[in-house]
Design an enzyme around this catalytic site. Structure first.
Site, PDB file in Angstrom:
ATOM      1  N   ASP A 194       9.914  -7.143  -3.702  1.00  0.00           N
ATOM      2  CA  ASP A 194       8.727  -7.512  -2.921  1.00  0.00           C
ATOM      3  C   ASP A 194       8.456  -9.008  -3.138  1.00  0.00           C
ATOM      4  O   ASP A 194       8.646  -9.518  -4.249  1.00  0.00           O
ATOM      5  CB  ASP A 194       7.520  -6.687  -3.400  1.00  0.00           C
ATOM      6  CG  ASP A 194       6.397  -6.628  -2.378  1.00  0.00           C
ATOM      7  OD1 ASP A 194       6.080  -5.522  -1.912  1.00  0.00           O
ATOM      8  OD2 ASP A 194       5.830  -7.692  -2.032  1.00  0.00           O
ATOM      9  N   PHE A 221       2.135   7.623  11.723  1.00  0.00           N
ATOM     10  CA  PHE A 221       0.885   7.349  12.413  1.00  0.00           C
ATOM     11  C   PHE A 221       0.020   6.605  11.382  1.00  0.00           C
ATOM     12  O   PHE A 221       0.557   5.809  10.630  1.00  0.00           O
ATOM     13  CB  PHE A 221       0.324   8.652  13.010  1.00  0.00           C
ATOM     14  CG  PHE A 221       1.128   9.042  14.253  1.00  0.00           C
ATOM     15  CD1 PHE A 221       2.504   9.298  14.159  1.00  0.00           C
ATOM     16  CD2 PHE A 221       0.553   9.077  15.500  1.00  0.00           C
ATOM     17  CE1 PHE A 221       3.271   9.592  15.293  1.00  0.00           C
ATOM     18  CE2 PHE A 221       1.306   9.375  16.646  1.00  0.00           C
ATOM     19  CZ  PHE A 221       2.664   9.634  16.540  1.00  0.00           C
ATOM     20  N   TYR A 275       0.822  -1.221   0.000  1.00  0.00           N
ATOM     21  CA  TYR A 275       0.000   0.000   0.000  1.00  0.00           C
ATOM     22  C   TYR A 275       0.861   1.277   0.000  1.00  0.00           C
ATOM     23  O   TYR A 275       0.831   2.063  -0.948  1.00  0.00           O
ATOM     24  CB  TYR A 275      -0.945  -0.050   1.207  1.00  0.00           C
ATOM     25  CG  TYR A 275      -1.668   1.235   1.487  1.00  0.00           C
ATOM     26  CD1 TYR A 275      -2.259   1.974   0.453  1.00  0.00           C
ATOM     27  CD2 TYR A 275      -1.769   1.733   2.790  1.00  0.00           C
ATOM     28  CE1 TYR A 275      -2.930   3.165   0.722  1.00  0.00           C
ATOM     29  CE2 TYR A 275      -2.438   2.911   3.060  1.00  0.00           C
ATOM     30  CZ  TYR A 275      -3.015   3.621   2.028  1.00  0.00           C
ATOM     31  OH  TYR A 275      -3.668   4.803   2.290  1.00  0.00           O
ATOM     32  N   TYR A 296       4.480  -6.121  17.282  1.00  0.00           N
ATOM     33  CA  TYR A 296       4.730  -5.322  16.077  1.00  0.00           C
ATOM     34  C   TYR A 296       5.555  -4.083  16.426  1.00  0.00           C
ATOM     35  O   TYR A 296       6.611  -3.822  15.840  1.00  0.00           O
ATOM     36  CB  TYR A 296       3.387  -4.921  15.444  1.00  0.00           C
ATOM     37  CG  TYR A 296       3.498  -3.843  14.398  1.00  0.00           C
ATOM     38  CD1 TYR A 296       4.205  -4.050  13.221  1.00  0.00           C
ATOM     39  CD2 TYR A 296       2.893  -2.591  14.588  1.00  0.00           C
ATOM     40  CE1 TYR A 296       4.307  -3.045  12.259  1.00  0.00           C
ATOM     41  CE2 TYR A 296       2.988  -1.591  13.639  1.00  0.00           C
ATOM     42  CZ  TYR A 296       3.701  -1.821  12.478  1.00  0.00           C
ATOM     43  OH  TYR A 296       3.802  -0.832  11.536  1.00  0.00           O
ATOM     44  N   ALA A 338      -7.062  -6.497  21.182  1.00  0.00           N
ATOM     45  CA  ALA A 338      -5.830  -6.538  22.002  1.00  0.00           C
ATOM     46  C   ALA A 338      -4.729  -5.714  21.344  1.00  0.00           C
ATOM     47  O   ALA A 338      -4.570  -5.733  20.119  1.00  0.00           O
ATOM     48  CB  ALA A 338      -5.366  -7.983  22.149  1.00  0.00           C
TER      49      ALA A 338
END
Ligand SMILES: NC(=O)c1ccc[n+]([C@@H]2O[C@H](COP(=O)([O-])OP(=O)(O)OC[C@H]3O[C@@H](n4cnc5c(N)ncnc54)[C@H](O)[C@@H]3O)[C@@H](O)[C@H]2O)c1
Ligand SMILES: O=c1ccn([C@@H]2O[C@H](COP(=O)(O)OP(=O)(O)O[C@H]3O[C@H](CO)[C@@H](O)[C@H](O)[C@H]3O)[C@@H](O)[C@H]2O)c(=O)[nH]1
Length: 324
Positions: free
Chosen positions: A32, A170, A12, A142, A278
């Site tokens: 990729d 962000f 993306y 992560y 979570a």
């Protein structure tokens, strides 16, 4: 003309940064494995190497062919929720595979490395908006994996004289005319809400309505993908190695995102209130003064509706995503 080696350039954010780099006159080589990315998301002007970062031989071959001056490293496993059930995948891909890339980049004489870090490295912040002086205490694997790689990058910078810029994004959102967000299993909020507007899903879940925020839902700082791409191009030109928080400074709750999607699409969105997911901090909003001052970054999109408008236009034009 500089050549930029872009890992994750079929994903993306990577695909749109590739498009913008090419528009600015850079040569681009995309690397990729297409596990998440799409071949059709790779701009036809770029060279493409299909391979996995775990395979150093394939990686070295791609570097030998592309002869890059700089690396932009987008490839990663990037889902907060998944990292809470499969931490191994995150530490292997985001740390071990990242070290492979750094080694090959250094061996190949690359002088500049731009890294996709994240605000998830901060965990639950002591204060909002988040500036770079806050302690980094991730609350999910992560974020921890990205923080580990930030630390590794600092050492490689010091020992191998590799200039780096780590951008802690962000929440990336929006699209360009050609490229947009299409994950095989979509977990992100905006595309999931827009799928409801498109009639592809009956409803969207709201994960948690009991957060300490005005409407009880999580607040995030949604940054337009074009503003994000601009930051990458500025980072390429920076001679200082450093870490920057990258967001607009505006916070939007889950309910506000749903309302904006409903307004832009003109469709009613059915939302179902569910328990918290979570690993989600309640409120993440960037203080981006440092990148504005030091790199001259100036975001063009401040309103969530402008961001949603571009995402909606792409989804309407590509209802099946990239079709693979
Ligand atoms: N989406 C966001 O809001 C956001 C926010 C902060 C940081 N980031 C970071 O930005 C980067 C890009 O995110 P995205 O949303 O575009 O994700 P994405 O999943 O769409 O793109 C990642 C790309 O990397 C490729 N890839 C993954 N592992 C690979 C490997 N081992 N070898 C080769 N290719 C591999 C995938 O096929 C995919 O094309 C990630 O590093 C992510 O952590 C994203
Ligand atoms: O169907 C959904 C999907 C998400 N959410 C909520 O919406 C917010 C945003 O979630 P999502 O779009 O999944 O993004 P994040 O989990 O914030 O993670 C993104 O943004 C991070 C930075 O904040 C990046 O590091 C990650 O790579 C990227 O996936 C969170 O509060 C979620 O709980 C819902 O309520 N319903």
């Amino acid at each position: 003309m500089s050549t930029i080696f872009v890992t994750g350039g079929a994903g993306y954010i990577g695909s749109i940064c590739v498009e913008q780099l090419l528009n600015e006159g850079y040569r681009v080589a995309v690397f990729d494995n297409l596990t998440e990315g799409h071949r059709k998301a790779v701009d036809t002007r770029a060279d493409f190497f299909q391979g996995d970062l775990s395979d150093r031989t394939v990686l070295r071959h791609a570097f030998d062919e592309a002869k890059p001056d700089a690396v932009m490293h987008f490839a990663a496993s990037a889902l907060v929720g998944e990292s809470m059930s499969n931490p191994s995948k995150y530490f292997r891909n985001n740390v071990a595979n990242g070290v492979n890339l750094l080694d090959v980049a250094v061996e190949s004489g690359v002088k500049k490395f731009v890294f996709s870090s994240t605000c998830a490295t901060f965990g639950i912040p002591e204060r909002v908006p988040l500036d770079e002086t806050l302690p980094q205490q991730p609350i999910n694997p992560y974020g921890e994996s990205k923080l580990l790689f930030e630390k590794i990058l600092r050492w490689y910078g010091q020992i191998h004289n590799l200039n780096f810029t780590a951008l802690r994004y962000f929440n990336a959102a929006g699209a360009t005319e050609k490229f947009g967000e299409d994950h095989r299993i979509e977990t992100h909020l905006i595309p999931n809400v827009l799928k409801v507007a498109l009639g592809q899903k009956e409803s969207v879940d709201i994960f948690g309505t009991d957060y300490p925020t005005p409407d009880g839902t999580c607040i995030r700082d949604y940054i337009h993908i074009l503003d994000l791409a601009q930051a990458h191009i500025l980072a390429l030109k920076s001679e200082k190695s450093d870490f920057y928080n990258l967001g607009t400074g505006g916070g939007t709750s889950v309910r506000e995102v749903i309302d904006a999607c409903s307004e832009i699409s003109g469709k009613k969105i059915t939302a179902i209130e569910k328990p918290r997911r979570a690993g989600d901090p309640p409120r993440l909003v960037a203080a981006s003064d440092k990148i504005r001052t030091e790199l001259g970054w100036a975001p063009k999109y401040q309103d969530i509706r402008q961001i949603v408008k571009d995402a909606w236009a792409w989804h309407v034009k590509n209802p099946g995503g990239y079709g693979d």
